[in-house]
Design a protein around this motif. Structure first.
Motif, PDB file in Angstrom:
ATOM      1  N   ARG A 113      10.009 -33.784 -35.161  1.00  0.00           N
ATOM      2  CA  ARG A 113      11.396 -33.682 -35.642  1.00  0.00           C
ATOM      3  C   ARG A 113      12.213 -34.867 -35.119  1.00  0.00           C
ATOM      4  O   ARG A 113      11.987 -35.340 -34.005  1.00  0.00           O
TER       5      ARG A 113
ATOM      6  N   HIS B   8      19.271 -34.100 -39.115  1.00  0.00           N
ATOM      7  CA  HIS B   8      17.921 -33.635 -38.787  1.00  0.00           C
ATOM      8  C   HIS B   8      16.966 -34.194 -39.821  1.00  0.00           C
ATOM      9  O   HIS B   8      17.253 -34.143 -41.026  1.00  0.00           O
TER      10      HIS B   8
ATOM     11  N   LEU C 169       9.477 -34.791 -30.594  1.00  0.00           N
ATOM     12  CA  LEU C 169      10.904 -34.825 -30.922  1.00  0.00           C
ATOM     13  C   LEU C 169      11.443 -36.226 -30.627  1.00  0.00           C
ATOM     14  O   LEU C 169      11.106 -36.816 -29.601  1.00  0.00           O
TER      15      LEU C 169
ATOM     16  N   SER D  25      12.610 -34.318 -40.764  1.00  0.00           N
ATOM     17  CA  SER D  25      11.234 -33.946 -40.386  1.00  0.00           C
ATOM     18  C   SER D  25      10.332 -34.143 -41.594  1.00  0.00           C
ATOM     19  O   SER D  25      10.805 -34.367 -42.719  1.00  0.00           O
TER      20      SER D  25
END
Ligand SMILES: C[S@@+](CC[C@H](N)C(=O)[O-])C[C@H]1O[C@@H](n2cnc3c(N)ncnc32)[C@H](O)[C@@H]1O
Length: 343
Positions: A101, A139, A73, A141
């Motif tokens: 992520r 976000h 992360l 990813s």
């Protein structure tokens, strides 16, 4: 202490923290502390030395945007320019596992949809959170690195320098109008470019060197030059700019003149910062003016460009010495300040 709204939203949006977390550009060390307290193995990288100093030394990642472990992360305090988001996103996508992520947060007023586009070039999935307390999170990813575009170079014929800059640098590789006026004016005092070696004209310091245009320009004129900046992106860019123009410039990461030796500088040249983060603030520059008096050698000079409305002239006179306005246009003043010999 309660977390600031951006950090608080980032941690809520991140959910349960995985084992390995990379924090980018923490402010005041608060994400680092919260993630460590939640049990994660945290490493933190900060561009600005003042942010870095708030991070415990054993958690700091050294070097330019490097990370030792592959984080699951990334908690990233977003910068304020699209160029910087692009550059960091390129870096992250090239190093992250596709399963990692990225949770990137900022103040809504400093974010644009171009941030999403920059992330979408490097990640398969990008989405935005709802806003909360004037803050928002992006976000990302599925890292899928696209060819890097940063650092970028540009030849600046007005000053005879090719600037090479990372995205998180003031004005990236462009020539600021104030810097242009400063160098045009300074050319009378700094001398002509020199083509071969010889002893240096003296010791020069470019304070707040950014992409290193001023530092490189001084080195081209035979000054033994050091570029100082709080930002590591700026120092890496200054090195690239100097190397591209085939001159030597030393670099040092520091908060203004911290660590510059007393009476060690013959020529201090600066287009000083007028912000702390997003907020206009002249206090660091006022403090720097007071410190400049001690780092200049007697007989040394300081050349500074600043917005005409800023209250620097009386401070230069009070703390350093005889100050003349060498150039002025609709926006800027170029001041020359002489540190007098002791009588
Ligand atoms: C107005 S820009 C000038 C950049 C470059 N010299 C030019 O002319 O394009 C000011 C520079 O000061 C740096 N800076 C901001 N705060 C600083 C601080 N406290 N100490 C050292 N550098 C700082 C910024 O990172 C930025 O590169």
């Amino acid at each position: 202490m309660p977390l600031d709204p951006v950090a608080s939203l980032m941690l809520d949006e991140a959910g349960p923290l995985p084992a390995r977390v990379l924090v980018l550009d923490d402010v005041g060390g608060e994400l680092t502390q919260a993630a460590t307290e939640a049990g994660a193995l945290v490493r933190t990288w900060c561009d600005d030395v003042r942010d870095l100093e708030a991070v415990p030394p054993h958690l700091r990642v050294a070097g330019f945007l490097t990370t030792e472990e592959s984080p699951e992360l990334v908690l990233w305090r977003l910068p304020q320019s699209v160029a910087a988001v692009e550059d960091y996103a390129e870096y992250l996508a090239a190093r992250l596992d596709p399963s990692a992520r990225v949770v990137a947060g900022g103040r809504t007023k400093h974010m644009t949809v171009a941030f999403n586009t920059a992330l979408a070039r490097q990640f398969t999935t990008v989405s935005a959170s709802l806003g909360r307390q004037k803050s928002r999170v992006l976000h990302a990813s599925g890292a899928r690195p696209a060819p890097p575009r940063w650092p970028m170079r540009r030849y600046l014929p007005e000053v005879g320098v090719t600037a090479v800059a990372h995205g998180n640098v003031f004005n990236t590789n462009r020539l600021d109008d104030g810097t242009h006026l400063l160098l045009r004016t300074l050319s009378r005092a700094a001398g002509e470019p020199v083509t071969n070696g010889g002893p240096p004209r003296g010791v020069a310091l470019d304070l707040g060197c950014g992409s290193g245009i001023i530092a490189t320009w001084l080195a081209q004129r035979g000054w033994a030059t050091t570029g100082v900046d709080a930002s590591l992106s700026a120092l890496v860019s200054t090195r690239l700019t100097a190397r591209t123009n085939r001159v030597r410039v030393a670099v040092r990461r520091a908060d203004m003149l911290a660590g510059t030796r007393s009476q060690s500088v013959d020529l201090l040249v600066t287009n000083p910062p007028f912000h702390i983060g997003a907020a206009k603030d002249s206090r660091p520059t006022l403090a720097m003016i007071r410190a400049a008096a001690s780092v200049l050698r007697p007989g040394g000079e300081m050349w500074m460009v600043f917005n005409s409305h800023l209250p620097y002239l009386p401070e230069l006179r009070r703390h350093i010495g005889v100050t003349t306005v060498e150039a002025q246009d609709r926006h800027y003043i170029v001041a020359r300040v002489l540190k007098e010999h002791a009588s």
